[in-house]
Design a protein around this motif. Sequence first.
Motif, PDB file in Angstrom:
ATOM      1  N   PHE A 157       0.813  -1.220   0.000  1.00  7.65           N
ATOM      2  CA  PHE A 157       0.000   0.000   0.000  1.00  7.65           C
ATOM      3  C   PHE A 157       0.847   1.271   0.000  1.00  7.65           C
ATOM      4  N   GLU A 158       1.944   1.251   0.750  1.00  7.90           N
ATOM      5  CA  GLU A 158       2.818   2.421   0.783  1.00  7.90           C
ATOM      6  C   GLU A 158       3.873   2.369  -0.315  1.00  7.90           C
ATOM      7  N   GLU A 159       4.054   1.183  -0.920  1.00 12.74           N
ATOM      8  CA  GLU A 159       4.997   0.973  -2.024  1.00 12.74           C
ATOM      9  C   GLU A 159       6.433   1.349  -1.644  1.00 12.74           C
ATOM     10  N   LEU A 160       6.808   1.040  -0.412  1.00 14.38           N
ATOM     11  CA  LEU A 160       8.178   1.289   0.018  1.00 14.38           C
ATOM     12  C   LEU A 160       9.095   0.183  -0.497  1.00 14.38           C
ATOM     13  N   GLU A 161      10.361   0.518  -0.726  1.00 16.17           N
ATOM     14  CA  GLU A 161      11.336  -0.463  -1.150  1.00 16.17           C
ATOM     15  C   GLU A 161      11.740  -1.326   0.047  1.00 16.17           C
ATOM     16  N   TYR A 162      12.274  -2.504  -0.240  1.00 13.37           N
ATOM     17  CA  TYR A 162      12.649  -3.437   0.820  1.00 13.37           C
ATOM     18  C   TYR A 162      13.648  -2.813   1.795  1.00 13.37           C
ATOM     19  N   LYS A 163      14.591  -2.040   1.258  1.00  8.27           N
ATOM     20  CA  LYS A 163      15.619  -1.435   2.104  1.00  8.27           C
ATOM     21  C   LYS A 163      14.994  -0.507   3.141  1.00  8.27           C
ATOM     22  N   LEU A 164      14.007   0.290   2.717  1.00  6.94           N
ATOM     23  CA  LEU A 164      13.347   1.216   3.635  1.00  6.94           C
ATOM     24  C   LEU A 164      12.496   0.464   4.657  1.00  6.94           C
ATOM     25  N   ILE A 165      11.826  -0.593   4.195  1.00 10.51           N
ATOM     26  CA  ILE A 165      11.015  -1.393   5.114  1.00 10.51           C
ATOM     27  C   ILE A 165      11.904  -2.024   6.177  1.00 10.51           C
ATOM     28  N   ALA A 166      13.045  -2.563   5.740  1.00 11.54           N
ATOM     29  CA  ALA A 166      13.983  -3.184   6.677  1.00 11.54           C
ATOM     30  C   ALA A 166      14.447  -2.168   7.715  1.00 11.54           C
ATOM     31  N   LYS A 167      14.717  -0.951   7.274  1.00 10.16           N
ATOM     32  CA  LYS A 167      15.165   0.094   8.193  1.00 10.16           C
ATOM     33  C   LYS A 167      14.050   0.446   9.177  1.00 10.16           C
ATOM     34  N   LYS A 168      12.826   0.567   8.671  1.00 11.47           N
ATOM     35  CA  LYS A 168      11.699   0.918   9.530  1.00 11.47           C
ATOM     36  C   LYS A 168      11.409  -0.163  10.565  1.00 11.47           C
ATOM     37  N   MET A 169      11.564  -1.415  10.157  1.00 10.29           N
ATOM     38  CA  MET A 169      11.210  -2.525  11.033  1.00 10.29           C
ATOM     39  C   MET A 169      12.405  -3.062  11.818  1.00 10.29           C
ATOM     40  N   GLY A 170      13.582  -2.506  11.548  1.00 11.65           N
ATOM     41  CA  GLY A 170      14.760  -2.914  12.293  1.00 11.65           C
ATOM     42  C   GLY A 170      15.172  -4.356  12.037  1.00 11.65           C
ATOM     43  N   CYS A 171      15.097  -4.781  10.782  1.00 14.72           N
ATOM     44  CA  CYS A 171      15.461  -6.157  10.443  1.00 14.72           C
ATOM     45  C   CYS A 171      16.195  -6.160   9.109  1.00 14.72           C
ATOM     46  N   SER A 172      16.630  -7.334   8.674  1.00  9.78           N
ATOM     47  CA  SER A 172      17.354  -7.438   7.414  1.00  9.78           C
ATOM     48  C   SER A 172      16.390  -7.454   6.228  1.00  9.78           C
ATOM     49  N   ILE A 173      16.934  -7.205   5.030  1.00  9.91           N
ATOM     50  CA  ILE A 173      16.123  -7.273   3.818  1.00  9.91           C
ATOM     51  C   ILE A 173      15.599  -8.694   3.625  1.00  9.91           C
ATOM     52  N   GLY A 174      16.430  -9.686   3.940  1.00  8.51           N
ATOM     53  CA  GLY A 174      15.984 -11.074   3.830  1.00  8.51           C
ATOM     54  C   GLY A 174      14.789 -11.371   4.706  1.00  8.51           C
ATOM     55  N   THR A 175      14.786 -10.817   5.926  1.00 11.15           N
ATOM     56  CA  THR A 175      13.643 -11.014   6.823  1.00 11.15           C
ATOM     57  C   THR A 175      12.403 -10.327   6.275  1.00 11.15           C
ATOM     58  N   VAL A 176      12.584  -9.154   5.681  1.00  7.69           N
ATOM     59  CA  VAL A 176      11.450  -8.457   5.062  1.00  7.69           C
ATOM     60  C   VAL A 176      10.838  -9.330   3.967  1.00  7.69           C
ATOM     61  N   MET A 177      11.674  -9.900   3.106  1.00  6.86           N
ATOM     62  CA  MET A 177      11.178 -10.742   2.012  1.00  6.86           C
ATOM     63  C   MET A 177      10.488 -11.985   2.560  1.00  6.86           C
ATOM     64  N   SER A 178      11.064 -12.552   3.607  1.00  6.70           N
ATOM     65  CA  SER A 178      10.472 -13.736   4.217  1.00  6.70           C
ATOM     66  C   SER A 178       9.095 -13.419   4.782  1.00  6.70           C
ATOM     67  N   ARG A 179       9.008 -12.323   5.531  1.00  5.86           N
ATOM     68  CA  ARG A 179       7.728 -11.937   6.138  1.00  5.86           C
ATOM     69  C   ARG A 179       6.695 -11.602   5.071  1.00  5.86           C
ATOM     70  N   LEU A 180       7.145 -10.940   4.003  1.00  5.09           N
ATOM     71  CA  LEU A 180       6.221 -10.575   2.932  1.00  5.09           C
ATOM     72  C   LEU A 180       5.666 -11.823   2.256  1.00  5.09           C
ATOM     73  N   PHE A 181       6.509 -12.806   2.058  1.00  2.00           N
ATOM     74  CA  PHE A 181       6.073 -14.067   1.466  1.00  2.00           C
ATOM     75  C   PHE A 181       4.989 -14.724   2.316  1.00  2.00           C
ATOM     76  N   TYR A 182       5.255 -14.831   3.605  1.00  2.00           N
ATOM     77  CA  TYR A 182       4.284 -15.479   4.481  1.00  2.00           C
ATOM     78  C   TYR A 182       3.019 -14.645   4.642  1.00  2.00           C
TER      79      TYR A 182
END
Length: 203
Positions: A157-182
Amino acid sequence: MPSKIQYSTAGDEELVKAAQKGDMAAFEELVARHRDKIYARAFSMVRNEEDAVDLSQEAWVKGWQRLVQFQGDSSFATWMTRIVINLCLDQLRKQKRIKSESIDQMDEETGGVERQLPIVNPNPTEGLERGELRQRIDKALSQLSYEHRTVLVLHEFEELEYKLIAKKMGCSIGTVMSRLFYARRKMAALLAGLKREELQTEK
């Protein structure tokens, strides 16, 4: 200074080299170019749309995670095709041993199913009235965990890039992709369940 890469006109080889240095936008361009082919290969093997989406998404996560291993001995598309074929073979073997397995039994952080980079998903809610769809999405979102709901909202919905999401959530890009998948898998399951409930209520 080197000129900024023109993603839409760059060759796959140039994009791969940029992505290997951490350029997520370059990898997303590769995904956009080849996602349909990878999905089609998965579907040709498992003959199930949902499984094909999941497996092709998982392949892109593994492609990103293993990109440093890509040496250019074959084309990038061929390399990705090999990854998704191996995943499909594993899935088919598993289905022979276990008829059904709940997604809730999978561990998000381990187990080899991570994911995701953007893939075109078949729309399970196509044809719904917009208001009805919004209500169903909101209800399904409310049933997700905080982490899954947050990453889904930030990306879809916000169309943020993975890098920004990772920074906002305090996790790695890999974790962002994993969470997004699930999160996407869970949303698909919830939306399908809500649709069944509504159909039963109408009867």
